[in-house]
Design a protein around this motif. Sequence first.
Motif, PDB file in Angstrom:
ATOM      1  N   ARG A  31       3.327   6.799 -11.498  1.00  0.00           N
ATOM      2  CA  ARG A  31       3.915   7.911 -10.736  1.00  0.00           C
ATOM      3  C   ARG A  31       4.680   7.451  -9.514  1.00  0.00           C
ATOM      4  NH1 ARG A  31       0.243  10.221  -8.353  1.00  0.00           N
ATOM      5  NH2 ARG A  31      -1.765   9.419  -9.065  1.00  0.00           N
ATOM      6  N   HIS A  32       4.833   6.111  -9.355  1.00  0.00           N
ATOM      7  CA  HIS A  32       5.530   5.586  -8.185  1.00  0.00           C
ATOM      8  C   HIS A  32       6.626   4.610  -8.611  1.00  0.00           C
ATOM      9  CE1 HIS A  32       2.877   7.170  -4.975  1.00  0.00           C
ATOM     10  NE2 HIS A  32       1.945   7.112  -5.922  1.00  0.00           N
ATOM     11  N   ALA A  33       7.582   4.438  -7.717  1.00  0.00           N
ATOM     12  CA  ALA A  33       8.720   3.570  -8.023  1.00  0.00           C
ATOM     13  C   ALA A  33       8.481   2.125  -7.634  1.00  0.00           C
ATOM     14  CB  ALA A  33       9.978   4.091  -7.327  1.00  0.00           C
ATOM     15  N   THR A  34       7.510   1.900  -6.756  1.00  0.00           N
ATOM     16  CA  THR A  34       7.252   0.530  -6.295  1.00  0.00           C
ATOM     17  C   THR A  34       5.751   0.295  -6.176  1.00  0.00           C
ATOM     18  OG1 THR A  34       7.260   1.128  -3.946  1.00  0.00           O
ATOM     19  CG2 THR A  34       9.388   0.540  -4.944  1.00  0.00           C
ATOM     20  N   PHE A  35       5.366  -0.992  -6.168  1.00  0.00           N
ATOM     21  CA  PHE A  35       3.972  -1.344  -5.919  1.00  0.00           C
ATOM     22  C   PHE A  35       3.544  -0.898  -4.528  1.00  0.00           C
ATOM     23  CE2 PHE A  35       4.322  -5.029  -9.108  1.00  0.00           C
ATOM     24  CZ  PHE A  35       3.719  -4.275 -10.102  1.00  0.00           C
ATOM     25  N   THR A  36       4.473  -0.940  -3.587  1.00  0.00           N
ATOM     26  CA  THR A  36       4.144  -0.582  -2.199  1.00  0.00           C
ATOM     27  C   THR A  36       3.689   0.868  -2.096  1.00  0.00           C
ATOM     28  OG1 THR A  36       5.755  -2.190  -1.367  1.00  0.00           O
ATOM     29  CG2 THR A  36       5.026  -0.455   0.150  1.00  0.00           C
ATOM     30  N   SER A  37       4.451   1.792  -2.696  1.00  0.00           N
ATOM     31  CA  SER A  37       4.072   3.198  -2.614  1.00  0.00           C
ATOM     32  C   SER A  37       2.795   3.481  -3.401  1.00  0.00           C
ATOM     33  CB  SER A  37       5.210   4.091  -3.117  1.00  0.00           C
ATOM     34  OG  SER A  37       5.563   3.754  -4.448  1.00  0.00           O
TER      35      SER A  37
END
Length: 315
Positions: A31-37
Amino acid sequence: MTGQPTCCPCESPVRDLPPTATLRAFEVATRHATFTSASEELHVTQSAVSHQLRHLEDLWGVQLFQRGKALTLTPAGAALAPVVREFFMKLETTLADLREQKGRVRLKVSTTYSFALKWLLPRLPDLARLHPELLVTLETTDAPIHFTPADPDVAIRFGPGNYPNLFSEFLFREQVFPVASPSLLAALGAPRKPADLLRYPLLTRAGADIVPKWDLWFQQAGVTVPALRESVRLADTNMTIEAALLGQGVALARSGHVEQELQSGSLVRLFELALPSPLAYYLVCPKGVEIQPHVARFRAWMLAQSQQAGEIYRT
């Protein structure tokens, strides 16, 4: 004996099932675009998320993400994402349900939609007051019930009372009479005798086996019916009552389905003449289930409510 070991039939068929935290990392990452989010939602470091997903890919032997400036699911990842998401949704729902049930006993009741809406639902607060330990789940269907382990504990059915190999208990029989809205009566005038209804638009139900029937009521009233002046044929009881409320015609209603409307004055009963319904309501369950404590309490409550309703309907 020598040779390859055989699989014990009691062993779980689920293999390669990772820890729940790893599955959660995958579900969140989808559900996220990056590992960070994704890491911010999980309250762990970015490297921890990346490590968990790598471990999952190694365990399952498939690539789940295309890694670049943004995370993109591979076809394998896209196929697994809804499965894992549904797992967590069902787990959370079941846990919430179990917490709600703590100290309570679930009772699953099957009945028809019209009976649940018009008769049972308004009375359930009284059941909750008398038996707060019962957690009632209503399921509505007109289909036959086979009482498999996944089926409800008891059913309330409208019929002739013939339920082979099951415990069945008579609840009550409704009375059938015409009802109309005040607006229709203001526009067309109030009928003075049953035969006057022949000049009113009469609401009828589709289907040859529908109960009640206008011709039976007119026959009871001693009125010869050449041809009914139908306004429209409706699919079910609720639709018929709603059409009467809208002033579209006179409905032949069963007493249990218009209690609130008659009390509020939104529908008016026409004539004291009532036709006993040829069918009645029965509580049905597998034999032996009726004496289970939670079912017995519900049965006693239903019988008390039914006796009260039956006395009102007969007046």
